[in-house]
Design an enzyme around this catalytic site. Structure first.
Site, PDB file in Angstrom:
ATOM      1  N   LYS A 109       0.893  -1.259   0.130  1.00 32.94           N
ATOM      2  CA  LYS A 109      -0.104  -0.152   0.005  1.00 32.94           C
ATOM      3  C   LYS A 109       1.001   1.332  -0.085  1.00 32.94           C
ATOM      4  O   LYS A 109       0.381   2.119  -0.551  1.00 32.94           O
ATOM      5  CB  LYS A 109      -0.996   0.210   1.164  1.00 32.94           C
ATOM      6  CG  LYS A 109      -2.169  -0.853   0.891  1.00 32.94           C
ATOM      7  CD  LYS A 109      -3.206  -0.814   2.198  1.00 32.94           C
ATOM      8  CE  LYS A 109      -4.315  -1.644   1.983  1.00 32.94           C
ATOM      9  NZ  LYS A 109      -5.234  -1.649   2.944  1.00 32.94           N
ATOM     10  N   LYS A 190      -5.160 -10.737  -5.290  1.00 34.43           N
ATOM     11  CA  LYS A 190      -6.634 -11.019  -4.639  1.00 34.43           C
ATOM     12  C   LYS A 190      -7.562 -10.075  -4.925  1.00 34.43           C
ATOM     13  O   LYS A 190      -7.283  -8.876  -5.283  1.00 34.43           O
ATOM     14  CB  LYS A 190      -6.226 -11.099  -2.882  1.00 34.43           C
ATOM     15  CG  LYS A 190      -6.288  -9.917  -2.369  1.00 34.43           C
ATOM     16  CD  LYS A 190      -5.926  -9.720  -0.867  1.00 34.43           C
ATOM     17  CE  LYS A 190      -6.019  -8.401  -0.598  1.00 34.43           C
ATOM     18  NZ  LYS A 190      -5.925  -8.018   0.665  1.00 34.43           N
ATOM     19  N   LYS A 193     -11.178  -4.571  -2.093  1.00 32.83           N
ATOM     20  CA  LYS A 193     -12.177  -3.591  -1.979  1.00 32.83           C
ATOM     21  C   LYS A 193     -11.638  -2.183  -2.487  1.00 32.83           C
ATOM     22  O   LYS A 193     -12.345  -1.369  -3.046  1.00 32.83           O
ATOM     23  CB  LYS A 193     -12.638  -3.409  -0.625  1.00 32.83           C
ATOM     24  CG  LYS A 193     -13.796  -4.275  -0.060  1.00 32.83           C
ATOM     25  CD  LYS A 193     -14.482  -3.609   1.209  1.00 32.83           C
ATOM     26  CE  LYS A 193     -13.392  -3.853   2.405  1.00 32.83           C
ATOM     27  NZ  LYS A 193     -14.184  -3.874   3.684  1.00 32.83           N
TER      28      LYS A 193
HETATM   29  P1  AMP Z   1     -11.028  -5.778   4.591  1.00 30.12           P
HETATM   30  O1  AMP Z   1     -11.947  -5.856   3.414  1.00 30.12           O
HETATM   31  O2  AMP Z   1      -9.514  -5.646   4.085  1.00 30.12           O
HETATM   32  O3  AMP Z   1     -11.328  -5.129   5.788  1.00 30.12           O
HETATM   33  O4  AMP Z   1     -11.153  -7.484   5.002  1.00 30.12           O
HETATM   34  C1  AMP Z   1     -12.126  -8.025   5.775  1.00 30.12           C
HETATM   35  C2  AMP Z   1     -12.032  -9.451   5.911  1.00 30.12           C
HETATM   36  O5  AMP Z   1     -12.167  -9.924   4.546  1.00 30.12           O
HETATM   37  C3  AMP Z   1     -10.669  -9.942   6.439  1.00 30.12           C
HETATM   38  O6  AMP Z   1     -10.851 -11.163   7.361  1.00 30.12           O
HETATM   39  C4  AMP Z   1     -10.030 -10.369   5.179  1.00 30.12           C
HETATM   40  O7  AMP Z   1      -8.963 -11.221   5.498  1.00 30.12           O
HETATM   41  C5  AMP Z   1     -11.094 -10.772   4.325  1.00 30.12           C
HETATM   42  N1  AMP Z   1     -10.732 -10.754   2.732  1.00 30.12           N
HETATM   43  C6  AMP Z   1     -10.389  -9.554   2.161  1.00 30.12           C
HETATM   44  N2  AMP Z   1     -10.208  -9.886   0.997  1.00 30.12           N
HETATM   45  C7  AMP Z   1     -10.299 -11.250   0.872  1.00 30.12           C
HETATM   46  C8  AMP Z   1     -10.222 -12.087  -0.496  1.00 30.12           C
HETATM   47  N3  AMP Z   1      -9.846 -11.760  -1.516  1.00 30.12           N
HETATM   48  N4  AMP Z   1     -10.323 -13.384   0.078  1.00 30.12           N
HETATM   49  C9  AMP Z   1     -10.698 -13.979   1.195  1.00 30.12           C
HETATM   50  N5  AMP Z   1     -10.935 -13.135   2.347  1.00 30.12           N
HETATM   51  C10 AMP Z   1     -10.632 -11.949   2.065  1.00 30.12           C
END
Ligand code: AMP
Ligand code: TRP
Length: 331
Positions: A109, A190, A193
């Site tokens: 990032k 991956k 968002k």
């Molecule tokens: P975040 O959107 O970064 O706040 O992630 C929230 C939760 O979603 C965390 O537990 C991440 O590990 C999970 N997560 C985010 N992106 C992925 C992805 N591409 N595949 C699986 N889990 C994800």
């Protein structure tokens, strides 16, 4: 068994969030689980205040629609429990600079954002504070949080050794499949968002048409053989993991049933639509009643504060700070 996890309000929920994290939260919710909308974390990447405000409410509604029940678990907003920021500071004086600059997500990032703010560097310490405040045993998260979780354990152990046993040392748990859902157009990256990939990201609130179109257009390969193999067939492996995540089967079993990519994609799209449309329906119903979340967050903050207050008092006293009772503060 205390369970804690959190998610950033940084944009619309995608199927990676759902399968990697939220589905496990819903399946395992109990009176001992706490789930948190990590709005302080979302400040690390320069967001417009009005967007953040809206994202927090949208995410709360999304979590309720996905099946979190505030009568069963505790659902709250991070900034409404001031001990997160307070314990974060104490732990910044426990973690080292080297530990933070080594974090893969920070390096990625920071490379993408000129003039990134210090919070982007120290964010894993705030995440450790989130977890440790609740004496958490288990943290269900997707694969991308593994390194941050390891750091939270290291910080807890270092604190306990230096200042006395205050924190439970948590373990991270990942779902058996779909712990790392990849972008449908670029299956070596991956699903995220914060990266704009209109055809590569499947959102929980996508229409059935959009889901069918994105799955149909997902990048695969040209050899035409249906096998589960991340090394040589990442696009197909990602689709099989998605299938497995939504159907609770194993990716190899699913691959064995198909001989054509087109058939697999069609059934996968139908399955995702069947699983996600009830969530979208509940989301629309909840959106019509803004007061639902007001009550939920008030109640969640009250429950979370009670636990956090106790851990914070113990941690700060252990470090040698003078305790002030809540009565002195308001006198
Ligand atoms: P975040 O959107 O970064 O706040 O992630 C929230 C939760 O979603 C965390 O537990 C991440 O590990 C999970 N997560 C985010 N992106 C992925 C992805 N591409 N595949 C699986 N889990 C994800
Ligand atoms: N950093 C996590 C993410 O980006 C969100 C998060 C914040 C979190 N605090 C946490 C996850 C505590 C688990 C536990 O996905």
């Amino acid at each position: 068994m205390r369970v804690f996890s959190a998610i950033q309000p940084s944009g619309a929920l995608h199927v990676g969030n759902y399968l990697g994290a939220i589905k496990q939260w819903v399946d395992r919710q109990s009176s001992e689980s706490l789930y948190c909308v990590a709005d302080l974390h979302a400040l690390t990447l320069q967001v417009e205040p009005a967007d953040l405000r809206r994202n927090v409410d949208d995410l709360l509604i999304g979590l309720l629609a996905a099946g979190l029940d505030p009568e069963v678990c505790t659902l709250f907003v991070q900034s409404q429990v001031s001990y997160h920021a307070q314990l974060g500071w104490l732990l910044e004086c426990v973690a080292t600079h080297g530990e933070l600059t080594r974090m893969t997500q920070f390096k990625e990032k920071a490379g993408r954002h000129q003039g990134y703010r210090v919070g982007l560097l120290t964010y894993p310490v705030l995440m450790a504070a989130d977890i440790l405040l609740y004496q958490t045993d288990e943290v269900p998260v997707g694969d991308d949080q593994r390194q941050h979780l390891e750091l939270a354990r290291t910080i807890a152990e270092r604190f306990n050794n230096r200042f006395g046993s205050v924190f439970t040392v948590p373990v991270g748990t990942r779902p058996p499949t779909a712990a790392r859902v990849m972008d449908l157009q670029e299956p070596t990256r991956k699903m995220s968002k914060s990266i704009d990939s209109p055809l590569g990201t499947l959102y929980v609130l996508d229409s059935p048409d959009a889901i069918a179109r994105k799955v149909k257009k997902a990048v695969t390969d040209t050899d035409g053989d249906v096998r589960f193999d991340w090394e040589t067939k990442p696009g197909l492996a990602n689709l099989l993991e998605l299938f497995a995540g939504f159907s609770d089967e194993r990716p190899e079993e699913i691959a064995a049933r198909y001989s054509r990519y087109g058939d697999l994609k069609r059934d996968l799209a139908d399955l995702i639509i069947a699983r996600l449309s009830p969530i979208a329906e509940r989301y629309r119903a909840l959106q019509g009643d803004p007061h639902v979340i007001d009550d939920v967050v008030r109640d969640g903050a009250r429950k979370a504060n009670l636990i956090a207050q106790d851990t914070y008092a113990r941690a700060s006293a252990a470090m040698g700070l003078r305790l002030s009772s809540p009565a002195t503060l308001t006198a």
